[in-house]
Motif scaffolding. Structure first.
Motif, PDB file in Angstrom:
ATOM      1  N   LEU A 186      -8.505  -7.569   3.057  1.00 32.19           N
ATOM      2  CA  LEU A 186      -7.392  -8.453   2.659  1.00 32.19           C
ATOM      3  C   LEU A 186      -6.562  -7.807   1.548  1.00 32.19           C
ATOM      4  O   LEU A 186      -5.330  -7.818   1.580  1.00 32.19           O
ATOM      5  CB  LEU A 186      -7.939  -9.795   2.154  1.00 32.19           C
ATOM      6  CG  LEU A 186      -8.476 -10.765   3.197  1.00 32.19           C
ATOM      7  CD1 LEU A 186      -9.174 -11.946   2.517  1.00 32.19           C
ATOM      8  CD2 LEU A 186      -7.346 -11.289   4.082  1.00 32.19           C
ATOM      9  N   ILE A 187      -7.272  -7.221   0.572  1.00 27.94           N
ATOM     10  CA  ILE A 187      -6.562  -6.584  -0.550  1.00 27.94           C
ATOM     11  C   ILE A 187      -5.718  -5.415  -0.046  1.00 27.94           C
ATOM     12  O   ILE A 187      -4.562  -5.256  -0.430  1.00 27.94           O
ATOM     13  CB  ILE A 187      -7.565  -6.130  -1.634  1.00 27.94           C
ATOM     14  CG1 ILE A 187      -8.123  -7.352  -2.345  1.00 27.94           C
ATOM     15  CG2 ILE A 187      -6.905  -5.187  -2.637  1.00 27.94           C
ATOM     16  CD1 ILE A 187      -9.155  -7.056  -3.410  1.00 27.94           C
ATOM     17  N   TYR A 188      -6.285  -4.605   0.847  1.00 28.96           N
ATOM     18  CA  TYR A 188      -5.523  -3.473   1.400  1.00 28.96           C
ATOM     19  C   TYR A 188      -4.268  -3.976   2.106  1.00 28.96           C
ATOM     20  O   TYR A 188      -3.208  -3.396   2.014  1.00 28.96           O
ATOM     21  CB  TYR A 188      -6.381  -2.657   2.378  1.00 28.96           C
ATOM     22  CG  TYR A 188      -7.463  -1.823   1.726  1.00 28.96           C
ATOM     23  CD1 TYR A 188      -7.557  -1.692   0.336  1.00 28.96           C
ATOM     24  CD2 TYR A 188      -8.400  -1.154   2.502  1.00 28.96           C
ATOM     25  CE1 TYR A 188      -8.559  -0.931  -0.250  1.00 28.96           C
ATOM     26  CE2 TYR A 188      -9.411  -0.377   1.920  1.00 28.96           C
ATOM     27  CZ  TYR A 188      -9.478  -0.280   0.543  1.00 28.96           C
ATOM     28  OH  TYR A 188     -10.463   0.468  -0.033  1.00 28.96           O
ATOM     29  N   ARG A 189      -4.446  -5.080   2.828  1.00 29.44           N
ATOM     30  CA  ARG A 189      -3.299  -5.656   3.566  1.00 29.44           C
ATOM     31  C   ARG A 189      -2.209  -6.103   2.590  1.00 29.44           C
ATOM     32  O   ARG A 189      -1.017  -5.849   2.811  1.00 29.44           O
ATOM     33  CB  ARG A 189      -3.800  -6.832   4.408  1.00 29.44           C
ATOM     34  CG  ARG A 189      -2.740  -7.613   5.136  1.00 29.44           C
ATOM     35  CD  ARG A 189      -2.269  -6.900   6.391  1.00 29.44           C
ATOM     36  NE  ARG A 189      -1.300  -7.714   7.112  1.00 29.44           N
ATOM     37  CZ  ARG A 189       0.018  -7.596   6.970  1.00 29.44           C
ATOM     38  NH1 ARG A 189       0.524  -6.700   6.149  1.00 29.44           N
ATOM     39  NH2 ARG A 189       0.835  -8.380   7.656  1.00 29.44           N
ATOM     40  N   ILE A 190      -2.628  -6.748   1.498  1.00 34.99           N
ATOM     41  CA  ILE A 190      -1.645  -7.233   0.515  1.00 34.99           C
ATOM     42  C   ILE A 190      -0.949  -6.053  -0.168  1.00 34.99           C
ATOM     43  O   ILE A 190       0.240  -6.095  -0.444  1.00 34.99           O
ATOM     44  CB  ILE A 190      -2.330  -8.137  -0.541  1.00 34.99           C
ATOM     45  CG1 ILE A 190      -2.825  -9.430   0.110  1.00 34.99           C
ATOM     46  CG2 ILE A 190      -1.390  -8.464  -1.697  1.00 34.99           C
ATOM     47  CD1 ILE A 190      -3.744 -10.268  -0.759  1.00 34.99           C
ATOM     48  N   ARG A 191      -1.697  -4.989  -0.406  1.00 36.31           N
ATOM     49  CA  ARG A 191      -1.139  -3.839  -1.127  1.00 36.31           C
ATOM     50  C   ARG A 191      -0.478  -2.798  -0.215  1.00 36.31           C
ATOM     51  O   ARG A 191       0.038  -1.805  -0.715  1.00 36.31           O
ATOM     52  CB  ARG A 191      -2.253  -3.142  -1.949  1.00 36.31           C
ATOM     53  CG  ARG A 191      -2.756  -3.958  -3.124  1.00 36.31           C
ATOM     54  CD  ARG A 191      -1.680  -4.116  -4.175  1.00 36.31           C
ATOM     55  NE  ARG A 191      -2.154  -4.768  -5.380  1.00 36.31           N
ATOM     56  CZ  ARG A 191      -1.605  -5.846  -5.908  1.00 36.31           C
ATOM     57  NH1 ARG A 191      -0.563  -6.415  -5.326  1.00 36.31           N
ATOM     58  NH2 ARG A 191      -2.072  -6.364  -7.022  1.00 36.31           N
ATOM     59  N   GLU A 192      -0.500  -3.019   1.116  1.00 36.23           N
ATOM     60  CA  GLU A 192       0.174  -2.080   2.028  1.00 36.23           C
ATOM     61  C   GLU A 192       1.615  -1.881   1.577  1.00 36.23           C
ATOM     62  O   GLU A 192       2.295  -2.861   1.295  1.00 36.23           O
ATOM     63  CB  GLU A 192       0.252  -2.690   3.440  1.00 36.23           C
ATOM     64  CG  GLU A 192      -0.823  -2.230   4.372  1.00 36.23           C
ATOM     65  CD  GLU A 192      -0.793  -3.032   5.677  1.00 36.23           C
ATOM     66  OE1 GLU A 192       0.221  -3.693   5.981  1.00 36.23           O
ATOM     67  OE2 GLU A 192      -1.807  -3.001   6.376  1.00 36.23           O
ATOM     68  N   PRO A 193       2.119  -0.630   1.561  1.00 34.63           N
ATOM     69  CA  PRO A 193       3.484  -0.412   1.063  1.00 34.63           C
ATOM     70  C   PRO A 193       4.530  -1.264   1.776  1.00 34.63           C
ATOM     71  O   PRO A 193       5.372  -1.868   1.138  1.00 34.63           O
ATOM     72  CB  PRO A 193       3.733   1.073   1.304  1.00 34.63           C
ATOM     73  CG  PRO A 193       2.389   1.676   1.440  1.00 34.63           C
ATOM     74  CD  PRO A 193       1.460   0.620   1.938  1.00 34.63           C
ATOM     75  N   VAL A 218      -5.813 -15.441  -4.705  1.00 35.43           N
ATOM     76  CA  VAL A 218      -7.202 -15.412  -5.163  1.00 35.43           C
ATOM     77  C   VAL A 218      -8.006 -14.971  -3.940  1.00 35.43           C
ATOM     78  O   VAL A 218      -8.015 -15.658  -2.917  1.00 35.43           O
ATOM     79  CB  VAL A 218      -7.661 -16.806  -5.647  1.00 35.43           C
ATOM     80  CG1 VAL A 218      -9.141 -16.783  -6.013  1.00 35.43           C
ATOM     81  CG2 VAL A 218      -6.822 -17.279  -6.832  1.00 35.43           C
ATOM     82  N   ILE A 219      -8.623 -13.795  -4.033  1.00 35.29           N
ATOM     83  CA  ILE A 219      -9.393 -13.269  -2.902  1.00 35.29           C
ATOM     84  C   ILE A 219     -10.880 -13.447  -3.224  1.00 35.29           C
ATOM     85  O   ILE A 219     -11.381 -12.899  -4.209  1.00 35.29           O
ATOM     86  CB  ILE A 219      -9.097 -11.762  -2.680  1.00 35.29           C
ATOM     87  CG1 ILE A 219      -7.592 -11.513  -2.517  1.00 35.29           C
ATOM     88  CG2 ILE A 219      -9.880 -11.222  -1.481  1.00 35.29           C
ATOM     89  CD1 ILE A 219      -6.964 -12.098  -1.285  1.00 35.29           C
ATOM     90  N   VAL A 220     -11.548 -14.226  -2.370  1.00 38.20           N
ATOM     91  CA  VAL A 220     -12.924 -14.625  -2.674  1.00 38.20           C
ATOM     92  C   VAL A 220     -13.922 -13.913  -1.765  1.00 38.20           C
ATOM     93  O   VAL A 220     -13.711 -13.826  -0.559  1.00 38.20           O
ATOM     94  CB  VAL A 220     -13.097 -16.157  -2.478  1.00 38.20           C
ATOM     95  CG1 VAL A 220     -14.476 -16.618  -2.966  1.00 38.20           C
ATOM     96  CG2 VAL A 220     -11.998 -16.932  -3.182  1.00 38.20           C
ATOM     97  N   TYR A 221     -15.007 -13.400  -2.374  1.00 33.61           N
ATOM     98  CA  TYR A 221     -16.158 -12.962  -1.577  1.00 33.61           C
ATOM     99  C   TYR A 221     -17.401 -13.594  -2.174  1.00 33.61           C
ATOM    100  O   TYR A 221     -17.373 -14.148  -3.278  1.00 33.61           O
ATOM    101  CB  TYR A 221     -16.255 -11.422  -1.498  1.00 33.61           C
ATOM    102  CG  TYR A 221     -16.581 -10.729  -2.796  1.00 33.61           C
ATOM    103  CD1 TYR A 221     -15.570 -10.369  -3.691  1.00 33.61           C
ATOM    104  CD2 TYR A 221     -17.895 -10.432  -3.152  1.00 33.61           C
ATOM    105  CE1 TYR A 221     -15.861  -9.730  -4.885  1.00 33.61           C
ATOM    106  CE2 TYR A 221     -18.196  -9.795  -4.350  1.00 33.61           C
ATOM    107  CZ  TYR A 221     -17.181  -9.452  -5.212  1.00 33.61           C
ATOM    108  OH  TYR A 221     -17.471  -8.831  -6.418  1.00 33.61           O
ATOM    109  N   ASP A 222     -18.480 -13.520  -1.408  1.00 28.26           N
ATOM    110  CA  ASP A 222     -19.760 -14.104  -1.822  1.00 28.26           C
ATOM    111  C   ASP A 222     -20.655 -12.932  -2.241  1.00 28.26           C
ATOM    112  O   ASP A 222     -20.905 -12.023  -1.426  1.00 28.26           O
ATOM    113  CB  ASP A 222     -20.302 -14.857  -0.581  1.00 28.26           C
ATOM    114  CG  ASP A 222     -21.731 -15.334  -0.728  1.00 28.26           C
ATOM    115  OD1 ASP A 222     -22.397 -14.964  -1.708  1.00 28.26           O
ATOM    116  OD2 ASP A 222     -22.184 -16.072   0.174  1.00 28.26           O
ATOM    117  N   ILE A 223     -21.114 -12.922  -3.492  1.00 25.54           N
ATOM    118  CA  ILE A 223     -21.873 -11.749  -3.978  1.00 25.54           C
ATOM    119  C   ILE A 223     -23.188 -11.551  -3.208  1.00 25.54           C
ATOM    120  O   ILE A 223     -23.788 -10.488  -3.259  1.00 25.54           O
ATOM    121  CB  ILE A 223     -22.167 -11.809  -5.499  1.00 25.54           C
ATOM    122  CG1 ILE A 223     -23.102 -12.971  -5.833  1.00 25.54           C
ATOM    123  CG2 ILE A 223     -20.899 -11.864  -6.337  1.00 25.54           C
ATOM    124  CD1 ILE A 223     -23.937 -12.707  -7.061  1.00 25.54           C
TER     125      ILE A 223
END
Ligand SMILES: Nc1nc2c(ncn2[C@@H]2O[C@H](COP(=O)(O)OP(=O)(O)OP(=O)(O)O)[C@@H](O)[C@H]2O)c(=O)[nH]1
Length: 204
Positions: free
Chosen positions: A97-104, A80-85
């Motif tokens: 963080l998402i890029y890091r998780i999705r890195e090949p 669960v990746i959280v940001y504050d709107i």
């Protein structure tokens, strides 16, 4: 019984503890100790299945290499990746963080199936001081094969519960997919061995 491990990650003060505690206790407390990390346990029954859920809520560690995440990536089944709107910098952090998780190299190192990721725009009650649009959040999620929602840990108990259930269901779907791929993988291996050695035996 299935074990499901979730990591709740995001920038400092985005509401990671508030969301986790809201889900576990249905309460919003307001201030949370942020100088230690926690792993919470909860037993759940979902779609007739007993689950042992573990939720990792890190403390903010500015001194820690920001996106090393190596242990979290190996430990968790879903994120669960959280940001504050109302805080654009927290959105940039969530993106990294998402890029890091999705890195090949990350997604292929131990995973037969891509990790389940849900991007959450928290503090929706602060939409009068919004800095990140709903569409931006949705686009980031879509572009990176993540689920997306906006909500408020402070005001929306049911939405928080539904958000966690959604990511848990995605993790369970991934478990099934992994099992399917593994068994079809071993079936094809058995077929291959049979073809090679079976044929040889015939020709002797
Ligand atoms: N208005 C509003 N405030 C919130 C919401 N969720 C959390 N907060 C507040 O935001 C602050 C940070 O919340 P935490 O849950 O401690 O955030 P965190 O991400 O766990 O913080 P760190 O562990 O320090 O990184 C607290 O003052 C919370 O009361 C929300 O939905 N709306």
């Amino acid at each position: 019984m299935n074990d499901v491990k979730l990591a709740v990650l995001g920038g400092e003060g985005t509401g990671k503890s508030a969301l986790t505690v809201r889900f576990l206790t249905k309460r919003f407390i307001g201030e949370y100790a942020s100088n230690f990390e926690s792993i919470y346990n909860k037993h759940l029954c979902l779609e007739g299945k007993q689950l042992n859920l573990e939720i990792y809520d890190p403390c903010s560690q500015p001194q820690k290499a920001k996106f090393s995440l190596t242990s979290e990536l190996h430990w968790a089944d879903g994120f669960v990746i959280v940001y504050d709107i109302s805080d654009r910098s927290s959105f940039a952090f969530a993106k990294a963080l998402i890029y890091r998780i999705r890195e090949p190299q990350t997604s292929h190192c131990k995973r037969v199936v891509e990790s389940a990721v849900l991007l959450v725009g928290n503090k929706q009650d602060l939409c009068h001081v919004r800095e990140v649009g709903w569409k931006e959040g949705q686009k980031l999620a879509l572009d990176n094969r993540c689920q997306f929602c906006e909500l408020s840990a402070a005001e929306q108990s049911l939405e928080v519960e539904m958000m966690f259930i959604r990511i848990i269901k995605d993790v369970l779907t991934n478990f099934k997919l992994k099992e399917k791929r593994r068994s079809s993988g071993s079936r094809s291996m058995a077929k291959l061995i049979n073809n090679v050695f079976g044929k040889r035996r015939k020709s002797v």
